[in-house]
Design a protein around this motif. Structure first.
Motif, PDB file in Angstrom:
ATOM      1  N   VAL A 201      31.010  53.113 -31.928  1.00 55.04           N
ATOM      2  CA  VAL A 201      31.694  53.557 -33.142  1.00 55.04           C
ATOM      3  C   VAL A 201      32.238  52.323 -33.854  1.00 55.04           C
ATOM      4  CG1 VAL A 201      33.593  54.911 -34.082  1.00 55.04           C
ATOM      5  CG2 VAL A 201      32.268  55.791 -32.153  1.00 55.04           C
ATOM      6  N   GLU A 202      31.768  52.105 -35.057  1.00 54.56           N
ATOM      7  CA  GLU A 202      32.192  50.957 -35.852  1.00 54.56           C
ATOM      8  C   GLU A 202      33.312  51.373 -36.795  1.00 54.56           C
ATOM      9  OE1 GLU A 202      29.471  48.046 -38.296  1.00 54.56           O
ATOM     10  OE2 GLU A 202      30.045  49.770 -39.537  1.00 54.56           O
ATOM     11  N   VAL A 203      34.396  50.594 -36.791  1.00 54.45           N
ATOM     12  CA  VAL A 203      35.527  50.843 -37.682  1.00 54.45           C
ATOM     13  C   VAL A 203      35.672  49.623 -38.591  1.00 54.45           C
ATOM     14  CG1 VAL A 203      37.982  51.324 -37.858  1.00 54.45           C
ATOM     15  CG2 VAL A 203      36.660  52.304 -35.969  1.00 54.45           C
ATOM     16  N   ASP A 285      39.107  52.670 -45.088  1.00 54.76           N
ATOM     17  CA  ASP A 285      38.721  52.658 -43.674  1.00 54.76           C
ATOM     18  C   ASP A 285      37.439  53.469 -43.508  1.00 54.76           C
ATOM     19  OD1 ASP A 285      40.773  51.083 -42.851  1.00 54.76           O
ATOM     20  OD2 ASP A 285      42.041  52.712 -42.138  1.00 54.76           O
ATOM     21  N   THR A 287      34.478  54.692 -40.804  1.00 54.76           N
ATOM     22  CA  THR A 287      34.062  54.848 -39.408  1.00 54.76           C
ATOM     23  C   THR A 287      32.618  55.304 -39.370  1.00 54.76           C
ATOM     24  OG1 THR A 287      36.315  55.466 -38.783  1.00 54.76           O
ATOM     25  CG2 THR A 287      34.572  55.987 -37.220  1.00 54.76           C
ATOM     26  N   TYR A 289      29.390  56.188 -36.754  1.00 52.48           N
ATOM     27  CA  TYR A 289      28.880  56.447 -35.402  1.00 52.48           C
ATOM     28  C   TYR A 289      27.470  55.870 -35.358  1.00 52.48           C
ATOM     29  CZ  TYR A 289      28.227  59.304 -31.127  1.00 52.48           C
ATOM     30  OH  TYR A 289      28.002  59.748 -29.842  1.00 52.48           O
ATOM     31  N   ASN A 299      40.101  57.355 -28.763  1.00 50.35           N
ATOM     32  CA  ASN A 299      40.925  56.436 -29.553  1.00 50.35           C
ATOM     33  C   ASN A 299      42.348  56.555 -29.020  1.00 50.35           C
ATOM     34  OD1 ASN A 299      42.378  54.984 -31.384  1.00 50.35           O
ATOM     35  ND2 ASN A 299      41.652  56.073 -33.191  1.00 50.35           N
ATOM     36  N   TYR A 598      37.895  58.582 -33.058  1.00 48.31           N
ATOM     37  CA  TYR A 598      37.673  57.892 -34.315  1.00 48.31           C
ATOM     38  C   TYR A 598      37.000  58.851 -35.295  1.00 48.31           C
ATOM     39  CZ  TYR A 598      38.733  53.803 -31.510  1.00 48.31           C
ATOM     40  OH  TYR A 598      39.360  52.897 -30.674  1.00 48.31           O
ATOM     41  N   ALA A 599      37.616  59.017 -36.474  1.00 47.60           N
ATOM     42  CA  ALA A 599      37.101  59.924 -37.515  1.00 47.60           C
ATOM     43  C   ALA A 599      36.898  61.333 -36.966  1.00 47.60           C
ATOM     44  CB  ALA A 599      35.798  59.392 -38.097  1.00 47.60           C
TER      45      ALA A 599
END
Length: 630
Positions: A201-203, A285, A287, A289, A299, A598-599
């Motif tokens: 997961v990229e934030v 922000d 997020t 996947y 998270n 996340y998200a």
């Protein structure tokens, strides 16, 4: 040596550091025919005030109260203000929508380079970062030392000629975005980008710094697109910028007739936009996947109130405030399996872990399952079991539950009989029980089936032959010749009770699930595979992913071990301070899930997807608590 290396340019583009801190890849230098260069929009981070306009470029740097400035326009070339320009500078370059200037220009301004290595370009941290964009160059310029520009081979400007009638006119240059015609209330200063990868997961965070006291002075609007979004900033002046971010997303800033527009192409990521003050900022922000083949992680900063996450080496623990949450056994429809996350969502839970062992061919449990006071799967009567009371308290032990039917027969004589088995398949010589699923048939010719309910005190229905009990209906099937004292008509008195036959008080239990082995009791390791009938040489005992349910500091706790044997697992749990714990079905079934993430993707302690299961232990909010109102 350092100065000559910088003036000579690097062999290729390099990462940039400021004050020894490596910056995002978006700030990397670029290599052109005239040498190495940096994007103008990045220079305020080095303390250089800029006007990012290819028709009127300004670079201004103050050091020890001495200000130097370089200006460029296509008509005059490079000009110096506050010092004499004795060197010939390559022309600025436009690439990817960004304007780049040579590193030599920064050296002439006095910007300090603390380290110039083949793999890194490190600048000194500035005393301050300029907040304002420089205004247009004065029409009457401060006396400056002009230098005739020497174009790089890739940017040579052809000498204008008058075309003959037989030749087409030269193609005019691409139009430059017009300067804003409005009176700015703010300007867009530094754009900062950060990126973090949590498993897959990229934030990504994009921060637009506005030179205005309060972000509310800029009534931004957001337009969402299929592959990104556009943030419109009315009344904000900005220089045009286009940049590919480290994540692969495309960021562009364009001035408009009424302000500025920031477009972020996210490629399907989920974005949230909000503003911050002191200083004023717009934050995006995103997020994404990136690989659905891997479960998203939890998270820790987005857990529900009353949920605590701990990690000790390869051991992961999720604990729940018992004042806000209680444990429930939740089952998929009989003969079917489901993902743990789906079972959690089906009852409005906050987290869950897979339950007991089952037969993969039939998807039916192989040991005790009780839900709401109804025993839906019979007990092997030898393995560790987790029980839950109506109040939500947890019990650990070795119960051997059986249904007991009692009452008075037609002659008025009292009777009490223990049910032999819990199953749909009839047996003429047994008294069997079954909780209907709406599909399975019980009974047979010559056998009687009674519908009853615990606590009802009477037979609801009496049937003969094959019948299909409705879902959730408790039924008992028997041969009247073998059990003549049992009633055979609706309304006849009959008391149904569940006798737990446990080694500790279990009378208050309403839910139960057997798995095993019992790992801890009273804080001590009590692992005894022989007592529970486990074959330690079989695959069920192999080192693998392990899950358990226990208590830690009085809190119900889900435990997950990345890899190890049951013995390793028990020792790790004892070391972490758990009091009681029972192992659940592990290996390919091991799943520990919590909502949020996340998200709102949800989060898993397991790093690989596990198979679906017939039941799970789920933590649900207690009625009337803050957790239930979320």
């Amino acid at each position: 040596m350092l100065l000559s290396a910088l003036l000579g340019g690097a062999a290729s583009a390099r990462p940039v550091a400021i004050g020894g801190v490596r910056q995002s890849a978006a700030l990397d230098s670029r290599q052109f025919a005239g040498g190495e260069a940096l994007a103008v929009w990045t220079l305020p981070r080095l303390g250089v005030a800029v006007r990012n306009d290819p028709q009127d470029l300004r670079l201004q740097f103050t050091r020890q109260q001495v200000t130097r400035e370089l200006r460029f326009s296509p008509q005059t070339g490079w000009r110096a203000v506050g010092f004499t320009l004795n060197a010939k500078l390559p022309l600025p370059e436009l690439a990817g929508g960004s304007l780049f200037v040579p590193l030599q220009a920064l050296t002439l301004l006095g910007v300090t380079v603390t380290a110039d290595a083949p793999d890194l370009l490190d600048f000194a941290a500035p005393a301050q970062v300029p907040a304002e964009t420089l205004p247009p160059s004065p029409t009457t310029a401060t006396p400056a030392s002009p230098v005739t520009p020497t174009p790089s081979p890739a940017a040579v400007t052809p000498t204008p000629v008058t075309p003959s009638p037989a030749l087409p006119a030269p193609t005019p240059p691409a139009p430059v975005p017009p300067a804003p015609t409005f009176t700015p209330v703010a300007s867009l200063g530094t754009v900062r980008v950060s990126r973090a990868l949590h498993r897959t997961v990229e934030v990504q965070r994009v921060v637009l710094e506005l030179n205005v006291p309060d972000a509310r002075l800029v009534p931004l609007t957001v337009t969402r697109e299929a592959a990104g979004l556009i943030v419109t900033l009315p009344g904000v002046s900005a220089a045009p910028v286009t940049q590919k971010l480290e994540s692969g997303d495309q960021l562009s800033v364009q001035p408009t007739a009424t302000g500025a527009a920031v477009r972020l192409g996210t490629g399907g990521g989920r974005s949230e936009i909000f503003t911050l003050d002191n200083p004023a900022r717009v934050v995006i922000d995103t997020t994404t996947y990136t690989d659905t083949r891997v479960p998203p992680p939890i998270n820790p900063d987005a857990l529900a109130p009353g949920v605590t996450y701990r990690q000790q080496g390869k051991l992961h623990l999720l604990s729940f405030d018992p004042a806000q949450y209680q444990t429930r056994v939740v089952s998929a429809p009989a003969g079917r399996t489901s993902g743990v996350a789906d079972l959690v969502r089906s009852v409005g839970g906050v987290a869950g872990v897979n339950g007991g062992y089952f037969d993969p061919a039939s998807s039916l449990p192989v040991d005790l399952v009780a839900v709401g006071g109804l025993m839906t799967a019979g007990s092997l009567e030898k393995r560790a079991t987790l029980g839950v009371t109506a109040r939500g308290d947890t019990l650990f032990g070795y119960p051997r539950p059986r249904y007991v039917l009692s009452g008075t027969d037609s002659q008025g004589a009292p009777f009490s009989v223990t049910v032999n088995s819990v199953r749909a398949r009839p047996a003429p010589d047994l008294l069997t029980a079954f909780v209907g699923d709406g599909r399975s048939s019980v009974g047979a010719d010559g056998l009687t089936t009674l519908y009853a309910a615990p606590g009802s005190g009477a037979v609801l229905r009496a049937l003969t032959g094959p019948v299909t009990p409705p879902a959730g209906t408790l039924s008992f099937t028997f041969d009247p010749a073998r059990y003549p004292h049992l009633p055979r008509s609706a309304g006849a008195p009959l008391t149904v009770s569940l006798n737990w036959r446990a080694d500790a008080p279990w009378d208050g239990a309403v839910d139960a699930l057997s798995a095993g082995p019992l790992l801890l009791q009273g804080g001590k390791v009590v692992l005894d595979p022989a007592r529970e009938g486990f074959n330690t040489s079989a695959s069920i005992w192999r080192p693998t992913r392990q899950v358990a349910f226990g208590t830690l500091g009085g809190q119900p706790t889900i435990a997950y071990l990345e890899h190890g044997s049951p013995e390793t697992f028990a020792a790790a749990l004892a070391g972490a301070g758990l009091r009681d714990a029972v192992r659940l079905d592990s290996g390919s079934s091991a799943t520990a899930y919590v909502t949020g993430g996340y998200a709102d993707l949800g989060g898993y302690l397991n790093t690989v997807w596990s198979r679906s299961v017939p039941n799970a232990l789920v933590l649900v909010p207690r009625p009337g608590t803050a957790a239930a109102r979320r």
